[in-house]
Design an enzyme around this catalytic site. Structure first.
Site, PDB file in Angstrom:
ATOM      1  CE  LYS A   1      26.764  41.236  43.628  1.00  0.00           C
ATOM      2  NZ  LYS A   1      25.659  41.827  44.388  1.00  0.00           N
TER       3      LYS A   1
ATOM      4  NE  ARG B   1      29.837  42.427  50.319  1.00  0.00           N
ATOM      5  CZ  ARG B   1      30.351  41.221  50.103  1.00  0.00           C
ATOM      6  NH1 ARG B   1      31.179  40.682  50.982  1.00  0.00           N
ATOM      7  NH2 ARG B   1      30.036  40.545  49.016  1.00  0.00           N
TER       8      ARG B   1
ATOM      9  CE  LYS C   1      26.629  39.396  50.328  1.00  0.00           C
ATOM     10  NZ  LYS C   1      25.968  40.610  49.788  1.00  0.00           N
TER      11      LYS C   1
ATOM     12  CD  GLU D   1      24.263  32.519  36.567  1.00  0.00           C
ATOM     13  OE1 GLU D   1      23.122  32.954  36.371  1.00  0.00           O
ATOM     14  OE2 GLU D   1      24.568  31.899  37.608  1.00  0.00           O
TER      15      GLU D   1
ATOM     16  CE  LYS E   1      28.167  44.613  42.215  1.00  0.00           C
ATOM     17  NZ  LYS E   1      26.973  44.735  43.006  1.00  0.00           N
TER      18      LYS E   1
ATOM     19  CB  SER F   1      32.470  50.262  46.276  1.00  0.00           C
ATOM     20  OG  SER F   1      32.551  48.895  46.627  1.00  0.00           O
TER      21      SER F   1
ATOM     22  CE1 TYR G   1      28.815  53.678  44.219  1.00  0.00           C
ATOM     23  CE2 TYR G   1      30.443  52.197  43.249  1.00  0.00           C
ATOM     24  CZ  TYR G   1      29.282  52.395  43.970  1.00  0.00           C
ATOM     25  OH  TYR G   1      28.572  51.310  44.438  1.00  0.00           O
TER      26      TYR G   1
END
Ligand code: PBG
Length: 322
Positions: free
Chosen positions: A194, A204, A216, A232, A247, A273, A312
């Site tokens: 990610k 968000r 982040k 990872e 992602k 998004s 979505y």
């Protein structure tokens, strides 16, 4: 000329016959946003066509999706500010918005596949995925909170837990808690690679979950890195993940491809998004054909090697092909 590749493109029947990649409704997971209250369906400015629903209307939305052939959902809660605190306490409240909704959805639609989000940000007054101590994210103390959150979601009936927080060691930590509590059938889809991405902006906004300070980047990955994604993913697999995720999707198709060739586990990609918003914005300006661009984008993610796509567009795509 002995080879004329155009022969294989001669007619719709031949093109369909030699087609290498196809989209199936079973490939999709549809993200859903949940809010408090009843009889409300609130639009999200940056995500035309996507809404935040109260549970009563969300159940109707799920039913509609299932009638179109979409059976898998990923649920995200929007928690009121007064319930947020440093420790994400609300995340384990079994009568709270999220856990209650999981129970009700799975009771009503046992045949659907419900994925949950394991991270502190929806419940955190700091807006971070982990516990903030003296301005820093404390990895190991966060694990204790994530472990309790994950177990509560499994108890509520989640089929798949989705740790989206990027703390080190969280997959193993959660897997052990599930084993200790006999939740041996609960899947974990790890957000393995990610990235710290600008493409999460509309999400968000939808959840009002932006970090209150900083960014982040100490836990989400650097967009410049590819090899690290393999590290990872291998860690998550060794710690007990069932499915690994990349992602965002579109700016990371190379990562999807490398994980799908270098690991044996199913790979999922999250068409996030901002990627949705980009297409919708261009479409509403009349700059691209929205339906064709949607299909092309979804195909590209599948072609890169993703078996599963969180998007979505899921419901819209299902409606389009119907
Ligand atoms: C946070 C989380 C994020 C998304 C899913 N889970 C945002 C973030 O990391 O800030 C983004 C999804 C999207 O943009 O569609 N735990």
């Amino acid at each position: 000329m002995l080879q004329r590749p155009r022969r294989n493109r001669k007619s719709p029947a031949i093109r369909a016959m030699v087609e290498e990649t196809s989209l199936r409704l079973n490939d999709f997971i549809f993200p859903l946003f949940l809010i408090e209250g009843s009889n409300k369906k609130i639009s999200i400015n940056s995500m035309p066509g996507i809404y935040r629903y109260t549970l009563d209307l969300l159940l109707i939305e799920i039913e509609e999706c299932m009638q179109l052939g979409i059976y898998s959902f990923c649920l995200f809660p929007s928690i009121s500010d007064h319930l947020k605190d440093k420790f994400a306490t609300e995340s384990t409240n079994e009568n709270g918005l999220y856990l209650n909704a999981i129970k009700i959805i799975k009771n009503r639609f046992p045949e659907c596949c419900l994925m949950t989000d394991v991270a502190m940000d929806p419940y955190s007054s700091d807006g971070h995925d982990g516990l903030v101590i003296d301005g820093k994210i404390d990895n190991d103390k966060t694990l204790e909170i994530l472990g309790k959150m994950a177990l509560s979601q499994a108890i509520a009936g989640a089929d798949i837990l989705g740790p989206s927080d990027m703390m080190d060691g969280r997959i193993g930590y959660i897997r052990n808690i599930l084993e200790d509590n006999k939740f041996v059938d609960t899947l974990i889809m790890s957000y393995s690679a990610k990235y710290a991405s600008a493409f999460y902006g509309p999400f968000r906004d939808a959840l009002d979950s932006a970090p209150k300070f900083g960014d982040k980047k100490t836990y989400q990955m650097n967009p410049a890195n590819a090899k690290e994604a393999i590290t990872e993913a291998n860690l998550d697999i060794s710690e007990g993940a069932d499915i690994i995720m990349v992602k965002p999707a579109l700016a990371y198709l190379d990562i999807i491809q490398s994980l799908s060739t270098q690991t044996q586990h199913p790979v999922a990609a999250y068409n996030v998004s901002g990627e949705y918003a980009m297409l919708k914005a261009a479409e509403s300006n009349g700059w691209i054909d929205g339906d064709r661009a949607m299909v092309e984008v979804l195909l590209s993610i599948k072609r890169a090697g993703a078996k599963i796509i969180l998007t979505y567009f899921a419901k819209e795509y299902a409606a389009l092909i119907k």
